[in-house]
Structure formats: structure tokens, C-alpha cells
Design a protein around this motif. Structure first.
Motif, PDB file in Angstrom:
ATOM      1  N   ASN A 185      31.576  56.415 -13.963  1.00 19.09           N
ATOM      2  CA  ASN A 185      31.468  55.190 -13.375  1.00 19.09           C
ATOM      3  C   ASN A 185      30.153  54.999 -12.312  1.00 19.09           C
ATOM      4  O   ASN A 185      29.318  53.967 -12.586  1.00 19.09           O
ATOM      5  N   THR A 186      30.063  55.983 -11.587  1.00 22.73           N
ATOM      6  CA  THR A 186      28.676  56.001 -10.755  1.00 22.73           C
ATOM      7  C   THR A 186      27.602  55.977 -11.511  1.00 22.73           C
ATOM      8  O   THR A 186      26.528  55.514 -11.166  1.00 22.73           O
ATOM      9  N   ARG A 187      27.466  57.276 -12.540  1.00 19.56           N
ATOM     10  CA  ARG A 187      26.321  56.927 -13.386  1.00 19.56           C
ATOM     11  C   ARG A 187      25.870  55.797 -14.248  1.00 19.56           C
ATOM     12  O   ARG A 187      24.739  55.561 -14.439  1.00 19.56           O
ATOM     13  N   ILE A 188      26.962  55.013 -14.640  1.00 17.63           N
ATOM     14  CA  ILE A 188      26.768  53.765 -15.294  1.00 17.63           C
ATOM     15  C   ILE A 188      26.665  52.629 -14.480  1.00 17.63           C
ATOM     16  O   ILE A 188      26.075  51.450 -15.133  1.00 17.63           O
ATOM     17  N   ALA A 189      26.831  52.754 -13.439  1.00 18.45           N
ATOM     18  CA  ALA A 189      26.709  51.494 -12.447  1.00 18.45           C
ATOM     19  C   ALA A 189      25.652  50.740 -12.496  1.00 18.45           C
ATOM     20  O   ALA A 189      25.550  49.585 -12.280  1.00 18.45           O
ATOM     21  N   PRO A 190      24.318  51.433 -12.411  1.00 17.33           N
ATOM     22  CA  PRO A 190      23.097  50.702 -12.403  1.00 17.33           C
ATOM     23  C   PRO A 190      22.884  49.738 -13.366  1.00 17.33           C
ATOM     24  O   PRO A 190      22.053  48.658 -13.481  1.00 17.33           O
ATOM     25  N   TRP A 191      23.506  49.775 -14.636  1.00 11.28           N
ATOM     26  CA  TRP A 191      23.429  49.038 -15.899  1.00 11.28           C
ATOM     27  C   TRP A 191      24.492  48.187 -16.322  1.00 11.28           C
ATOM     28  O   TRP A 191      24.472  47.634 -17.256  1.00 11.28           O
ATOM     29  N   THR A 192      25.317  48.090 -15.279  1.00  5.41           N
ATOM     30  CA  THR A 192      26.629  47.446 -15.500  1.00  5.41           C
ATOM     31  C   THR A 192      27.217  46.785 -14.318  1.00  5.41           C
ATOM     32  O   THR A 192      26.759  46.958 -13.121  1.00  5.41           O
ATOM     33  N   GLU A 193      28.071  45.782 -14.364  1.00  5.89           N
ATOM     34  CA  GLU A 193      28.984  45.262 -13.249  1.00  5.89           C
ATOM     35  C   GLU A 193      30.249  45.049 -13.626  1.00  5.89           C
ATOM     36  O   GLU A 193      30.618  44.924 -14.884  1.00  5.89           O
ATOM     37  N   VAL A 194      31.051  45.111 -12.728  1.00 12.49           N
ATOM     38  CA  VAL A 194      32.466  44.678 -12.863  1.00 12.49           C
ATOM     39  C   VAL A 194      32.634  43.337 -13.219  1.00 12.49           C
ATOM     40  O   VAL A 194      32.008  42.296 -12.601  1.00 12.49           O
ATOM     41  N   ILE A 195      33.563  43.057 -14.150  1.00 10.19           N
ATOM     42  CA  ILE A 195      33.777  41.409 -14.540  1.00 10.19           C
ATOM     43  C   ILE A 195      35.342  41.343 -14.713  1.00 10.19           C
ATOM     44  O   ILE A 195      36.222  42.354 -14.894  1.00 10.19           O
ATOM     45  N   GLY A 196      35.705  40.150 -14.232  1.00  5.96           N
ATOM     46  CA  GLY A 196      37.167  39.830 -14.231  1.00  5.96           C
ATOM     47  C   GLY A 196      37.429  38.801 -15.666  1.00  5.96           C
ATOM     48  O   GLY A 196      36.602  37.941 -15.561  1.00  5.96           O
ATOM     49  N   LEU A 197      38.261  39.181 -16.302  1.00  2.00           N
ATOM     50  CA  LEU A 197      38.254  38.281 -17.599  1.00  2.00           C
ATOM     51  C   LEU A 197      40.040  37.805 -17.326  1.00  2.00           C
ATOM     52  O   LEU A 197      40.655  38.461 -16.858  1.00  2.00           O
ATOM     53  N   SER A 198      40.192  36.676 -18.051  1.00  5.60           N
ATOM     54  CA  SER A 198      41.451  36.019 -18.009  1.00  5.60           C
ATOM     55  C   SER A 198      42.292  36.916 -18.826  1.00  5.60           C
ATOM     56  O   SER A 198      42.019  37.723 -19.768  1.00  5.60           O
ATOM     57  N   GLN A 199      43.840  36.890 -18.279  1.00  9.04           N
ATOM     58  CA  GLN A 199      44.794  37.667 -18.949  1.00  9.04           C
ATOM     59  C   GLN A 199      45.107  37.430 -20.437  1.00  9.04           C
ATOM     60  O   GLN A 199      45.144  36.189 -20.816  1.00  9.04           O
ATOM     61  N   GLY A 200      45.057  38.551 -21.242  1.00 11.78           N
ATOM     62  CA  GLY A 200      45.601  38.030 -22.716  1.00 11.78           C
ATOM     63  C   GLY A 200      44.917  39.276 -23.661  1.00 11.78           C
ATOM     64  O   GLY A 200      44.458  40.405 -23.308  1.00 11.78           O
ATOM     65  N   GLU A 201      45.279  38.842 -24.937  1.00  7.27           N
ATOM     66  CA  GLU A 201      44.972  40.098 -26.058  1.00  7.27           C
ATOM     67  C   GLU A 201      43.503  39.412 -26.442  1.00  7.27           C
ATOM     68  O   GLU A 201      43.473  38.313 -26.929  1.00  7.27           O
ATOM     69  N   THR A 223      44.943  54.015 -23.329  1.00  8.76           N
ATOM     70  CA  THR A 223      45.294  53.494 -22.160  1.00  8.76           C
ATOM     71  C   THR A 223      44.930  54.267 -20.767  1.00  8.76           C
ATOM     72  O   THR A 223      44.861  53.870 -19.510  1.00  8.76           O
ATOM     73  N   GLN A 224      44.243  55.400 -21.092  1.00 13.53           N
ATOM     74  CA  GLN A 224      43.751  56.523 -20.088  1.00 13.53           C
ATOM     75  C   GLN A 224      42.194  56.631 -20.210  1.00 13.53           C
ATOM     76  O   GLN A 224      41.605  56.627 -21.087  1.00 13.53           O
ATOM     77  N   ASN A 225      41.573  56.515 -18.826  1.00 12.58           N
ATOM     78  CA  ASN A 225      40.164  56.864 -18.975  1.00 12.58           C
ATOM     79  C   ASN A 225      39.519  55.736 -19.626  1.00 12.58           C
ATOM     80  O   ASN A 225      38.468  55.991 -20.177  1.00 12.58           O
ATOM     81  N   ILE A 226      39.953  54.307 -19.431  1.00 11.64           N
ATOM     82  CA  ILE A 226      39.164  53.376 -20.079  1.00 11.64           C
ATOM     83  C   ILE A 226      38.245  52.610 -19.126  1.00 11.64           C
ATOM     84  O   ILE A 226      38.614  52.428 -18.031  1.00 11.64           O
ATOM     85  N   PHE A 227      37.476  51.943 -19.785  1.00 14.53           N
ATOM     86  CA  PHE A 227      36.459  50.925 -19.133  1.00 14.53           C
ATOM     87  C   PHE A 227      36.062  49.697 -19.767  1.00 14.53           C
ATOM     88  O   PHE A 227      36.220  49.831 -20.966  1.00 14.53           O
ATOM     89  N   LEU A 228      35.849  48.696 -19.011  1.00 15.45           N
ATOM     90  CA  LEU A 228      35.465  47.391 -19.464  1.00 15.45           C
ATOM     91  C   LEU A 228      34.363  46.958 -18.536  1.00 15.45           C
ATOM     92  O   LEU A 228      34.816  46.467 -17.249  1.00 15.45           O
ATOM     93  N   LEU A 229      33.139  46.463 -18.714  1.00 17.15           N
ATOM     94  CA  LEU A 229      32.192  46.261 -17.723  1.00 17.15           C
ATOM     95  C   LEU A 229      31.215  45.286 -18.387  1.00 17.15           C
ATOM     96  O   LEU A 229      31.114  44.943 -19.665  1.00 17.15           O
ATOM     97  N   GLU A 230      30.525  44.403 -17.810  1.00 16.51           N
ATOM     98  CA  GLU A 230      29.610  43.543 -17.873  1.00 16.51           C
ATOM     99  C   GLU A 230      28.278  44.135 -18.111  1.00 16.51           C
ATOM    100  O   GLU A 230      28.010  45.032 -17.116  1.00 16.51           O
ATOM    101  N   GLN A 231      27.534  44.035 -19.228  1.00 21.21           N
ATOM    102  CA  GLN A 231      26.163  44.933 -19.559  1.00 21.21           C
ATOM    103  C   GLN A 231      25.127  44.026 -18.689  1.00 21.21           C
ATOM    104  O   GLN A 231      24.933  42.842 -19.125  1.00 21.21           O
ATOM    105  N   THR A 232      24.575  44.544 -17.858  1.00 16.36           N
ATOM    106  CA  THR A 232      23.414  44.069 -17.266  1.00 16.36           C
ATOM    107  C   THR A 232      22.058  44.781 -17.411  1.00 16.36           C
ATOM    108  O   THR A 232      20.998  44.031 -17.406  1.00 16.36           O
ATOM    109  N   GLY A 233      22.082  45.855 -17.942  1.00 16.00           N
ATOM    110  CA  GLY A 233      20.902  46.747 -18.286  1.00 16.00           C
ATOM    111  C   GLY A 233      20.646  46.290 -19.803  1.00 16.00           C
ATOM    112  O   GLY A 233      21.434  45.898 -20.510  1.00 16.00           O
TER     113      GLY A 233
END
Length: 265
Positions: A185-201, A223-233
Motif C-alpha cells: 500500500n505504501t509503495r503504490i500510494a503515490p499513483w493511487t487514491e482511496v475511493i469510496g464506492l456505493s454498496q453493491g455487486e 477475500t484476503q489481501n485485496i485492494f481497490l483504488l482510484e488510479q491517479t498516475g
């Protein structure tokens, strides 16, 4: 009796019900058929134009990994009629067990409402419904569901500029896994941002309480070690960051990462 004969049983049952009814039988009688097929709404991601797909699988597994399902698709005007017909055995069995499966591409839809039928056995058993397409979701409402199970009636569309995926971490305990994931998460942080999405499938992932609860990759749900981010880079910056992490951890870690344009990096 093996599972690939089940559709013949559907047809026989339907014809017997029809033939044995007296003429004054209520035409709205409900035909009670147990669920045999799972039909998932799925958004096909692409750089130019996204498509809507139906992913059809049997609910039970078969004795090879490569059984398929035959179907017919008739699209006239705004209306789509799908008939799911037979389970087809493979020419050469891949040993193992898996559901029979196929993917039915319905094409691209503009916003609006569309009649749809999800039928069985050459349209002998009918399920009439309506497909609603909005910028943020697809939704299907069926008047009946003879023989079919639809796990989610609303599929959220995948926003642009997302990156999601998971880490497979081998031969370390859970505490060290957490350390590696935090380093990722630290290494990828400069090129991404946390994003909030509405609940659902969303098909490719599921959001619960504002966070991704699972990632789907082929037949697996992670379900483990998963990530979902907004791409900024840029794409190249993101690739370089991921490759640096891959090089640093070597055989300990593999990273599966997916983008909103349908590509993997």
C-alpha cells in the motif's frame, strides 16, 4: 442419471403438464421447476464500448472441467430472447469437476428499458422480464424464474480509472502477510487514491460498508489481501510501481491487478 440430461427432463415435464391439463385449466398456472442454472449479469470492460453479458453456469458441478452450455439468442428491435438449451459434453475431458458454463454477449445498451426473456429448452419454458440500463447500473426484473437463479438483480457499473486486485503471499505467517500488504500500500500510494464506492455487486468485486469485501478472478473469489483504488498516475507509473514490488519480494508475492479498461497489469 447424470446432470447433462436435466434439460430433457425439463422439456418432458413441461410437455406432460401441458398435455394432461383439461381445456378449462387456468392459463396462469405456475410451473414449479427447481433452479438448475445460475445467470449472472456481467459488464464486459473495454476501452471503447462496454457490453452486457450473461454468464450462465449449472448450479451443480460435472465430472469434467470443460462442459459447455448451448443457447440461442434472438434480438429484434429492443427485445432480447435467450433460450438456454442443452449441456454439451467436451470432445476431450479435462479431468476435474466444475459447472458447465457459457457466456452470452447481449451487446451494448443505451440507457432505457428493454424486454428480455431468459428461457429454457428451445423456448419451451419461458421467463419474461425487463432489463433496465442506467449510467451506474444494470437491473433485471423477471416475472418468473423457472429453472434459473439470478444471484444479483442489480449490477453496478465499474467506474473509470480504477485499479483493483489481490496479493498472493506464500510461506509466511499472518502477521508477516499484514506487513507485506502494508508495504504494498505504501509503495503504490503515490499513483493511487482511496475511493469510496456505493454498496453493491460490481461483478469483478463487491463493495460492503464502503470497502471491497471480495474480488472475483475467473472462478475464484478472493477475500484476503485485496485492494481497490482510484488510479491517479499513468499506466506506466503504475506498472513500474507494481514491478518494483514484485522484484523486491520475489517468489514470496504475486500480484494480480486489473484496470477499468479491461486490461491486467
Amino acid at each position: 442419471m447424470t446432470r447433462h440430461y436435466s434439460y430433457y427432463l425439463y422439456l418432458l415435464f413441461f410437455l406432460c403438464i401441458t398435455a394432461c391439463q383439461p381445456e378449462n385449466t387456468d392459463p396462469d398456472i405456475n410451473i414449479d421447476i427447481s433452479d438448475e442454472l445460475k445467470i449472472e449479469l456481467w459488464e464486459v470492460l473495454d476501452q471503447s464500448q462496454r457490453m452486457l453479458e450473461l454468464r450462465v453456469t449449472t448450479l451443480e458441478t460435472l465430472d469434467c472441467e470443460n462442459y459447455s452450455i448451448s443457447y440461442t439468442l434472438n434480438q429484434t428491435g429492443n427485445s432480447s430472447t435467450v433460450s438456454i438449451n442443452n449441456i454439451l459434453p467436451p470432445h476431450e475431458c479435462i479431468p476435474g469437476s466444475a459447472p458447465a458454463a457459457n457466456q452470452i454477449n447481449l451487446g451494448h445498451f443505451q440507457d432505457g428499458e428493454y424486454p428480455i426473456q431468459l428461457n429454457l429448452t428451445n423456448n419451451e419454458i419461458t421467463n419474461i422480464g425487463r432489463l433496465t440500463v442506467k449510467p451506474r447500473y444494470y437491473q433485471v426484473e423477471m416475472e418468473s424464474n423457472h429453472g434459473i437463479f439470478i444471484p444479483w438483480k442489480t449490477l453496478k457499473t465499474v467506474p473509470e480509472n480504477l485499479v483493483w486486485g489481490y496479493l498472493t503471499i506464500d510461506n509466511v505467517d499472518s502477521e508477516e502477510q499484514n506487513v507485506i500488504f502494508e508495504e504494498f500500500n505504501t509503495r503504490i500510494a503515490p499513483w493511487t487514491e482511496v475511493i469510496g464506492l456505493s454498496q453493491g455487486e460490481y461483478g469483478y468485486f463487491k463493495i460492503e460498508n464502503g470497502n471491497p469485501s471480495s474480488i472475483k478472478d475467473q472462478q475464484e473469489t478472493i477475500t484476503q489481501n485485496i485492494f481497490l483504488l482510484e488510479q491517479t498516475g499513468t499506466r506506466m507509473e503504475l506498472i513500474e510501481a507494481l514491478n518494483t514490488i514484485r522484484s523486491e519480494f520475489g517468489n514470496q508475492v504475486s500480484i494480480s491487478a486489473f484496470l477499468s479498461d479491461g486490461s491486467t497489469i
